[in-house]
Structures are given as C-alpha cells and as structure tokens.
Design a protein around this motif. Structure first.
Motif, mmCIF file in Angstrom:
data_model
loop_
_atom_site.group_PDB
_atom_site.id
_atom_site.type_symbol
_atom_site.label_atom_id
_atom_site.label_comp_id
_atom_site.label_asym_id
_atom_site.label_seq_id
_atom_site.Cartn_x
_atom_site.Cartn_y
_atom_site.Cartn_z
ATOM 1 N N THR A 138 4.765 15.444 -6.691
ATOM 2 C CA THR A 138 5.856 16.364 -6.356
ATOM 3 C C THR A 138 6.904 16.474 -7.464
ATOM 4 N N MET A 139 7.052 15.433 -8.268
ATOM 5 C CA MET A 139 8.038 15.447 -9.352
ATOM 6 C C MET A 139 7.410 14.891 -10.627
ATOM 7 N N PRO A 140 6.455 15.623 -11.191
ATOM 8 C CA PRO A 140 5.707 15.079 -12.343
ATOM 9 C C PRO A 140 6.573 14.777 -13.560
ATOM 10 N N MET A 141 7.624 15.558 -13.788
ATOM 11 C CA MET A 141 8.480 15.291 -14.943
ATOM 12 C C MET A 141 9.199 13.956 -14.785
ATOM 13 N N LEU A 142 9.711 13.702 -13.587
ATOM 14 C CA LEU A 142 10.374 12.431 -13.329
ATOM 15 C C LEU A 142 9.370 11.285 -13.410
ATOM 16 N N TRP A 143 8.166 11.492 -12.910
ATOM 17 C CA TRP A 143 7.138 10.450 -12.963
ATOM 18 C C TRP A 143 6.773 10.114 -14.409
ATOM 19 N N ASP A 144 6.648 11.140 -15.252
ATOM 20 C CA ASP A 144 6.352 10.888 -16.665
ATOM 21 C C ASP A 144 7.457 10.065 -17.312
ATOM 22 N N HIS A 145 8.699 10.374 -16.929
ATOM 23 C CA HIS A 145 9.835 9.620 -17.474
ATOM 24 C C HIS A 145 9.779 8.158 -17.013
ATOM 25 N N ILE A 146 9.433 7.944 -15.777
ATOM 26 C CA ILE A 146 9.356 6.588 -15.228
ATOM 27 C C ILE A 146 8.269 5.778 -15.935
ATOM 28 N N THR A 147 7.095 6.377 -16.097
ATOM 29 C CA THR A 147 5.984 5.655 -16.746
ATOM 30 C C THR A 147 6.239 5.456 -18.239
ATOM 31 N N LEU A 189 0.831 -1.209 0.000
ATOM 32 C CA LEU A 189 0.000 0.000 0.000
ATOM 33 C C LEU A 189 0.859 1.250 0.000
ATOM 34 N N ASP A 190 1.897 1.253 0.822
ATOM 35 C CA ASP A 190 2.767 2.432 0.878
ATOM 36 C C ASP A 190 3.583 2.615 -0.392
ATOM 37 N N GLN A 191 3.831 1.542 -1.121
ATOM 38 C CA GLN A 191 4.491 1.708 -2.416
ATOM 39 C C GLN A 191 3.594 2.450 -3.390
ATOM 40 N N ARG A 192 2.318 2.147 -3.342
ATOM 41 C CA ARG A 192 1.377 2.889 -4.200
ATOM 42 C C ARG A 192 1.263 4.339 -3.746
ATOM 43 N N VAL A 193 1.301 4.565 -2.438
ATOM 44 C CA VAL A 193 1.284 5.937 -1.909
ATOM 45 C C VAL A 193 2.535 6.680 -2.362
ATOM 46 N N PHE A 194 3.675 6.014 -2.306
ATOM 47 C CA PHE A 194 4.928 6.650 -2.714
ATOM 48 C C PHE A 194 4.885 7.035 -4.189
ATOM 49 N N GLU A 195 4.358 6.168 -5.016
ATOM 50 C CA GLU A 195 4.232 6.499 -6.437
ATOM 51 C C GLU A 195 3.346 7.726 -6.633
ATOM 52 N N SER A 196 2.274 7.814 -5.862
ATOM 53 C CA SER A 196 1.396 8.985 -5.958
ATOM 54 C C SER A 196 2.126 10.254 -5.547
ATOM 55 N N MET A 206 -5.705 9.121 -12.561
ATOM 56 C CA MET A 206 -4.539 9.995 -12.514
ATOM 57 C C MET A 206 -4.955 11.372 -12.013
ATOM 58 N N ASP A 207 -4.110 11.952 -11.182
ATOM 59 C CA ASP A 207 -4.382 13.309 -10.732
ATOM 60 C C ASP A 207 -4.268 14.274 -11.894
ATOM 61 N N PRO A 208 -4.979 15.413 -11.823
ATOM 62 C CA PRO A 208 -4.888 16.398 -12.904
ATOM 63 C C PRO A 208 -3.443 16.799 -13.141
ATOM 64 N N THR A 209 -3.059 16.805 -14.382
ATOM 65 C CA THR A 209 -1.674 17.137 -14.713
ATOM 66 C C THR A 209 -1.475 18.645 -14.711
ATOM 67 N N VAL A 210 -0.253 19.023 -14.431
ATOM 68 C CA VAL A 210 0.075 20.447 -14.473
ATOM 69 C C VAL A 210 0.574 20.790 -15.865
ATOM 70 N N ASP A 211 0.606 22.059 -16.157
ATOM 71 C CA ASP A 211 1.005 22.465 -17.504
ATOM 72 C C ASP A 211 2.489 22.203 -17.709
#
Length: 938
Positions: A379-388, A367-374, A898-903
């Motif tokens: 907090t770091m959407p650019m890095l998250w996009d790269h990961i996905t 559960l906390d792994q899913r929380v960490f991904e969120s 997915m949470d709303p993306t930022v510009d």
C-alpha cells in the motif's frame, strides 16, 4: 403478482447460494467458520437453514420504521441460536437470537409465503419470519425450530440470573421499559470506583447513553439485539462508559460463554485457592506494572481483581498459563467489565480473535508483523523502500501496537475507542489503524534514517492525538477535528480494503516461514535449557524433542515448552524406541506395570505427566553405560520411601518386571551377546571343519553359501537361560534378603517349628533387600549382568528416526545369514583356529612323545587355544553399526519473495501527497441532530 414473487424467490436463492459457497478459511471446518463468522460458541452446528424475509417490530418502533421493506437473506438455526443476515449487506440487518429469550412462537396465515412465523422474545421484540422457497423445506425448518425450543427448555432457567448482570436491562427497567425486575445495579468495572478515563463531558457520555437507550428500545438488547446501520454508527463514534463492557462482550461473543458457564469462574478460583504455579509466580511480578497510570492499579482493589482474573485463566488454560502483555489487556478490560466478563473475554481473545498472540512463542503476533510488513509494502511502496533502505526494523515499532492492542502506546481514552471497533470487526482493525498511523506520518517518516528517530516521530504523534488536525483552517468545523478523528477516517475509509480475507491470504503466504523460524528457535532454546545428559548426545536429544512433541501432538502456536506427556502418550513414545515395549494395540494391563514404575519415578513434580525435561532425565538413566550405576538406577525404581530398602512386595515386583523387560530375549526373537557368541562359534566350527577336510589348502578359507545350523537349539538355550535367570533371581534375592527385625525373626524361629527352612519366604517374617545385596544377586548371574551392562541399553534406540519404528524382530536365521554374508569376519576367526591348530601340532611333534604325559600336554595346549580365543574375542566380537546421518535439517530461513514492484511514476504519485485532510474531512464529518456528535461514515 405471482410472477414477481417467483422472481424474488429465485433472486434470494441465488444470492444465498453465493453466500453458502463462500470460501472457508484454511484450517477451519465449515462449522468452525460459521461460529467465528457470527461470534457463536464453538460447537454450534447448523441444524436447519432457509431463505427468509424478516420484519422486526417492537412496541416503541416508529410508524416509519414499520413501513421499511423487509430485509431478505438467510436464516440459520443451531442448537441454541437463531441467526439471520441480510443477503446484500449484513450491516443492513442481522441478528443472533439466543433461543432462551424466545417466549412465544406462533404460525401466521400467509398467501404469499410457504410459512410465516411470529417469534416473541423476552425483550418485547416480535420477529416475523417469512420463509421463502419450497414448502417442504419451510415446514422442515419450522418443525426443527419447535424441536430446538423444546430441547432448550432446561436452559431457560439460566436467563433470569444472567439478565440481572446486564446494564442494558437495568437501564430499561429503571425507565419502565423492561418487564424484568432488576433487583440491584449490575456489577461493573473499576471505572465505577476510580472513574473512567477521559472527561465524560468532552466524550459526550450522556448523549451516547441516550442514543443507546433509544436503540435498545427499538432493536432489543444483549441476547436479542438486532444489528442495524445505527448500531454500527454508534460503535464507531465511541461507546458510553457504563455500556462499554457489555457491548464488547456482545460484539465478540464472550457474552454467550458467560451465559452457558455462569458459575465456572468462581469454581476455578475456589478449586485452585492458594495453589502456586510458574504462571502465578509470573503474574505476581507483573501486577504492579499493569497500566500504572490508572489509579485502580495503585490500589489493593484493582490489583486483587487483576490477580484473580489472570490466575483463573492460567488454571483454565495451563497450556498458555500467563504470557507477556496479557496483564495490560486484562487491566484494560477490568476498567469496564466485571471480573467474570473480563475472564470470558480474555478466553475468546486468546483462543479465537488473536490466536497465538498470548502464548509462549507469540506465534500469532510475529506472523501478523510479517503480514503488516507485506501490507505496508503493497500500500505504501515508497515508504517501504525507505524503511528497507535504512534497515529500519518496522516490527520493533509496531509489535507493541498489536500485542497490547494499542493500550500501551497511546492514551487510554483513544485506545479504548480503537477497542470498540476491534471487538466488533476483529483483528483487521489493528492493521487498518497501524497503516493509517504510517500514512498520516509518512512525510515525516521519509526524513528518518534510523529506528530511534522513526519511533520518536510515532511516539510524539500519539501524545497529540487530542489536538486539532487542521489548526490553521479558516473553517471552524475543520479546526474542531482532532488528529485522532483523522486517524479513524484514514483507517476505516482509506484502508477499508484491508479485510479478513486479505489478511488471511497474507497469513497463509508467510505462515510456514514464521512457523519454521519459531520452531527452530523454540527447539534450540528448550534443548539448551534441558538438564545435562552425559549419556545422550545433542543430536539424539534433537530426535527425542521431535518425537516428544509429535506424540503429545503439541503445536508451537500454543506455546512450546509447557506441553506435558500423559501415560498413554508415554507408552506410545516408548513403544517406538524400545524393543521390549509393545504398541498399545498389542499389549494388555500386565504389560504396563513396569512402564508405570518408570513413569511415576520420572514424574518429579507429581503431576501425573512428564515434561520434556523429565523424560530426558529418565532416559539418560535408562541408557547408563556404567554397570553399577545402572543397577542402582533400577533399584531406585522400587525404593519408594528412599530408605535404601526394597520390601518383599518390591522383590516380587522386580522379578515380574525383569521377566517383562527380557521378553524379546526370553521369547527368542532378539539375540543377546551370549547367544550371538555361541552362534558365531558354531558357524566358525562348521567352516573350520569344512576347510580342514579339503585335500588342497592354498591358504584361502572358503565360506559356504548355506549351512545347516540347529536353529531350535540356540533359541531353546537362550529361552532356557532367561527363565533360569528369573528363577535364580527370586531364589537368591530371598535367600540373601535381610530380616526387617532380626531379633524378632530369631525369636519366631525358635518358637514356631513349622516355619519353612527358608524363613525369608514366610510372609510373617518381613525382609528387605538393600542395594549391595541387590547388586550381588544381579552380578551372580551371567545373563542379568549382561542385561544391565549392555543388553538393556542397546535395546533402546533413542536415535530412531521419527518416521521409523525400531525393528525388534531379528530371528536366528537373520543372524546366520548375516554371519555368512560377513565372510571376512568368519574367515578371520577360522584362520586363527587353523593357525593355532597347526602351531600346536608342530609343537607336539617336536617336543612330545606318545605317552600319558603327551595326552596331558595336548589337553593343556587346547586349553591355551581356548584362552587365546577368549582374549581375542574383543577383536572381532564387536558388532559394527553404521552411523546415521546426523545432519538434521531444522529448517533454514526461507527467502521471502518480493511482490512485483510498481513503476517509479506510480510510487511518486502515491506519496506526492499522503492525504488532503480538509477534503477528506469535508466528505466524512457528520453530526447527529440534537446531540452534537461527530460520526464518520465509512
């Protein structure tokens, strides 16, 4: 002056009302939340509370300290604690005072406050409590405090042996500060024998010990310590080796458990000495794989301590037993803690701090792994996009961090610094450090495109945490800042917003998804590992699984697969699927004898409880379709010694249990096939007569809407038949029972002429019933033969839906109504009778004359009709049962929104520069005067 006092009271009251209205996390009561908020043992309940101002003075407080304004807040009183927290910032002043340390309480004269109390403690602290508010409330608080202190007097005797185990008390005693006489050096961790990790000079261990010594003198220690801003600062800069274990248990609250249960650890070990279990077998496999880089775990001393703590916990909490990574965590605790300290800290870790981390399913960790991904996504959407985009499995990287509390990922000397903060502020530390690791290495991670290189970058980073974060800086102060210090600044400053409230919000969002996925996986795994059941389908096993865990009230968060069903739960389970088992509310002791036989026979491990495997194996025998095998299975229930013999008591018990099992049929509210057949024949006869009497017969058979059937007659016949079967069983069982010692029996018969003609009934002549004889007795009775071949099996509805209970009440009127409603079935039977009668009449007119031989042939013809009906009964006598829907929904994976993306502009700006290290360091690096200690303000 009175105006300002009134204004102050209103302000404090308003602030405290806000504190009281703080939202309680879901799943916890207010009492549970309070215990977790202040690290108290479960079960503590607030018995009084009041607004208050507090002054804390010791003999070693400076004059400047005494002149500080008294902090305002709220004071709580529970059965064993006095708790205070500052209304504006708990880090300014808070304390959890165990009432056993209170030595003196006196009331002080005060004109400005309703009530003023002075509380003296064992650590020579004086707490002056100024109660604010209505006098009646203040008086009530003071009176309740008096009551609590009196009730706690029996527990005061625990204090003296407990303080003998606290190094803080020993430290002050050796320096003539404490009046407590410490007879010997308190027990400690393996570090005392095998050295503590790291270089003590580089870690400034002596300087840190001096700072804590000064804090203990002024602010108390162990059970009566006041937490001030200095306390939090000293935690952040790292704890001294010798005090680390004690401060860990103080911060998390396991110290209070150790005080209350001082002898329990030893008692558990003594009680379970030399016992074996699945958990102990797993422990043995992992002992030599626990922090192998530390010398203690290459020696018998270290291995033995680790074995004892893990084994003791497995016996205390058998539901969890032993789980992956637990050995690593306990091995780390034992470096700084005694065995007893580590044992209670482990209990609190598993039950409260990180629940579900160390369980069969690792539910909390996943559960906390899913929380960490969120959190990374937010907090770091650019890095998250790269990961996905590159399909990098972030949980593969971060799971070991959380599961082993960083102990298996980075050098121990740094992992222990993280644990210092972790025990203080809880699991949010794990998230803050994990986010900081990604942010610091963000620029490098954006260049990776697979899991391997992603992991390699992080692994290399952990190996250089002791190196300078800014080796090329012209400022020597910045060059001295290590990568680990930079990591702490980033974690606790830039990610300070990641707190318990935010984490719980994300947990609640993803909990159901994780639970469904784990539940489905665990269910599939456990069903796959069950013994083969030829008589139970896979779909029915799924229903049994759900019912088993609903009855034992097991939860996947504590690890499915290890739950056991006690007898009460077993009775509830059976009452929901069997016609002959009454609910607990409707049954008496005599109704449970046969269930006890089943329960004991199915309990293969002799642990007075059934596992799911035991239950399924037993049910598979109970619904055996083969007649001979079914009789054998029933015989085995009473063959206690496995010798193929049932003695006199066993025969009597069988007869009583057969009466119990056949209650639904014996009492006439459930029908067996013999009665059903008789009713069908009676209905068919009535319909036949009605149709035969019709003047015109066009071939159509009319089924009357109502029919006068003698209901009591059929009820009475079935009841009489079952009572007769029970009587006949007893008679035949003893008639054909064999003597235990045949020669002795014959001798006795020859000497004693007063013995009954049935010697088997004589208690002086032991007899036994073997399996072949038992089979013969059962098969000799039509009712019992049907019972074992069909009736008993059909009375057990294993596939009854979980939210329904079996309907065991089906009376004769229901049977009549069903037959009339099923007109086709009756019509077919009647038509055969009419066709047979017409054929017989035609044959008689053509070939037979009216004489005595004709009567004989007619009788012969009727006999053939009856034989023909008996041969055809199988064609229409099978009761049709509609198949139930077997498409059980085990829970599909929910699509995570997915949470709303930022510009894009915001994303670009965010990662344009991950951090300005020199600027961050310039704002956060400080030194303690005279001690040369670096401290990070957060």
């Amino acid at each position: 002056m009175a105006f300002f006092d009134s204004l102050r009271e209103k302000a404090v009251s308003t602030i405290n009302s806000v504190l009281q209205d703080k939202k309680t996390p879901p799943g916890l009561t207010k009492e549970q939340w309070f215990c977790r908020e202040y690290s108290l043992p479960d079960g503590e309940v607030v018995v009084a509370e009041n607004a208050a101002e507090v002054a804390v003075i010791s003999d070693f407080s400076t004059s400047a300290y005494k002149d500080l304004n008294n902090p305002e807040g709220r004071i709580y009183l529970t059965q064993h604690f006095i708790v205070f927290r500052d209304a504006f910032d708990r880090r300014n002043c808070s304390f959890t005072l165990h009432v056993s340390t209170v030595k003196k309480v006196e009331r002080l004269p005060s004109k400005s406050y309703a009530v003023a109390l002075a509380i003296g403690t064992q650590s020579k602290l004086t707490f002056t409590i100024y109660l604010v508010g209505l006098r009646s409330d203040s008086e009530k608080f003071a009176q309740t405090l008096k009551t609590v202190l009196k009730r706690n007097l029996p527990n005061v005797k625990k204090l003296q042996p407990f303080v003998q185990t606290c190094y803080s008390e020993y430290l002050l005693f050796k320096n003539n500060i404490s009046s407590e006489k410490i007879e010997s050096v308190p027990p400690g961790g393996l570090g005392l024998l095998f050295k503590f990790p790291g270089n003590p000079k580089e870690l400034r261990d002596k300087s840190k010990m001096k700072l804590w010594f000064d804090l203990f003198r002024v602010d108390g220690r162990n059970l009566s310590l006041v937490k001030t801003p200095m306390f939090y600062r000293l935690i952040r800069v790292g704890l001294p080796n010798r005090l680390r274990g004690e401060l860990w248990e103080l911060c998390c609250g396991s110290m209070y458990l150790r005080l209350d249960y001082q002898d329990e650890y030893k008692e558990i070990l003594e009680k379970n000495l030399h016992k074996k279990s699945l958990a102990t077998d797993e422990i043995e496999k992992d002992l030599n794989r626990s922090l192998p880089e530390y010398a203690a775990y290459q020696s018998p001393e270290g291995i033995e301590r680790l074995r004892r703590v893990l084994t003791a916990y497995s016996w205390k909490n058998p539901e969890v037993g032993y789980c992956q990574a637990m050995n690593i965590v306990v091995a780390a605790l034992l470096i700084y803690m005694s065995e007893e300290q580590a044992f209670w800290a482990l209990n609190l870790l598993c039950d409260r701090i990180v629940p579900g981390y160390y369980s069969k399913t690792m539910y909390g960790t996943l559960l906390d792994q899913r929380v960490f991904e969120s959190l990374v996504q937010n907090t770091m959407p650019m890095l998250w996009d790269h990961i996905t985009k590159n399909d990098i499995q972030l949980s593969v990287v971060s799971l070991p961090w959380f599961l082993s509390l960083y102990l298996s990922s980075m050098p121990l000397v740094f992992a222990f610094r993280i644990l210092d903060v972790f025990f203080l502020q809880g699991p949010q530390t794990l998230f803050q450090v994990a986010l900081a690791i990604l942010k610091i290495n963000g620029e490098e991670l954006l260049k990776t495109d697979d899991d391997g290189s992603f992991i390699s970058i992080i692994k290399d980073y952990f190996q250089v945490l002791d190196q300078s974060a800014h080796p090329s800086s012209p400022n020597p102060k910045y060059r001295s800042i290590t990568k680990f210090q930079e990591l702490l600044v980033t974690a606790f400053k830039e990610f300070a917003i990641v707190d318990d409230e935010m984490i719980n919000t994300h947990r609640n969002k993803h909990r159901d998804t994780i639970f469904q996925n784990i539940s489905s996986f665990v269910k599939r795994t456990e069903l796959r590992n069950l013994p083969k059941t030829v008589n139970i389908s896979s779909d029915t096993l799924s229903v049994i699984y759900d019912r088993f865990y609903s009855v034992v009230q097991s939860s996947v968060t504590v690890g499915s697969g290890s739950s056991l069903m006690d007898f009460n739960a077993f009775r509830t389970f059976m009452s929901e699927i069997c016609r002959w088992v009454k609910p607990e509310s409707d049954s008496g002791p005599e109704d449970t004898v046969f269930l006890h036989h089943l329960f004991s026979n199915w309990d293969t491990e002799g642990q007075r409880a059934l596992s799911l495997s035991d239950l399924v194996s037993g049910l598979n025998k109970l619904v055996e379709p083969d007649l001979m095998t079914m009789i054998t299975n029933f015989f085995d229930l009473y063959d206690y010694k496995n010798k193929g013999k049932i003695d006199r008591e066993g025969i009597l018990q069988i007869s009583e249990d057969l009466l119990y099992v056949t209650n639904p049929w014996k009492e006439g509210y459930v029908l067996d096939d013999i009665t059903k057949q008789a009713i069908e024949n009676a209905v068919a006869d009535e319909v036949y007569k009605a149709n035969a009497a019709r003047e015109s017969n066009d071939g159509e058979i009319l089924i009357p809407s109502q029919m006068d059937i003698d209901k009591p007659k059929f009820e009475g016949l079935q009841v009489e038949r079952y009572l007769q079967a029970a009587s006949t069983f007893i008679q035949r069982a003893f008639e054909y029972a064999q003597p235990e010692e045949e020669e002795l029996l014959i001798k006795d018969l020859a000497i004693d002429n007063t013995i009954s003609h049935n010697a088997a009934l004589n208690p002086n002549t032991p007899v036994f019933l073997n399996l072949p004889t038992f089979r013969m007795v059962i098969l000799a009775d039509e009712t019992y033969e049907l019972l074992f071949s069909k009736t008993l099996r059909e009375s057990i509805q294993l596939d009854t839906p979980l939210d329904n209970k079996i309907n065991s009440m089906r009376n004769l009127r229901d049977m009549f109504d069903g037959l009339l409603a099923d007109g086709r079935k009756v019509a077919n039977k009647v038509r055969r009778r009419m066709d047979s009668a017409a054929s017989n009449a035609l044959h008689s007119n053509n070939n037979l004359s009216v004489n005595s031989s004709d009567n004989t042939s007619l009788k012969s013809g009727k006999s053939k009709i009856q034989e023909e009906e008996e041969e055809r009964d199988d064609d229409f006598g099978v009761i049709s049962i509609d198949e139930k829907d077997k498409d059980l929904l085990l829970g599909a994976e929910a699509q995570v929104l997915m949470d709303p993306t930022v510009d894009n502009a915001s994303r670009t700006n965010e990662l344009k520069k991950f951090h300005d290290a020199e600027a961050a360091a310039g704002k956060t690096v400080h030194k303690f005067e005279g001690d040369n200690l670096i401290e990070f303000e957060t």
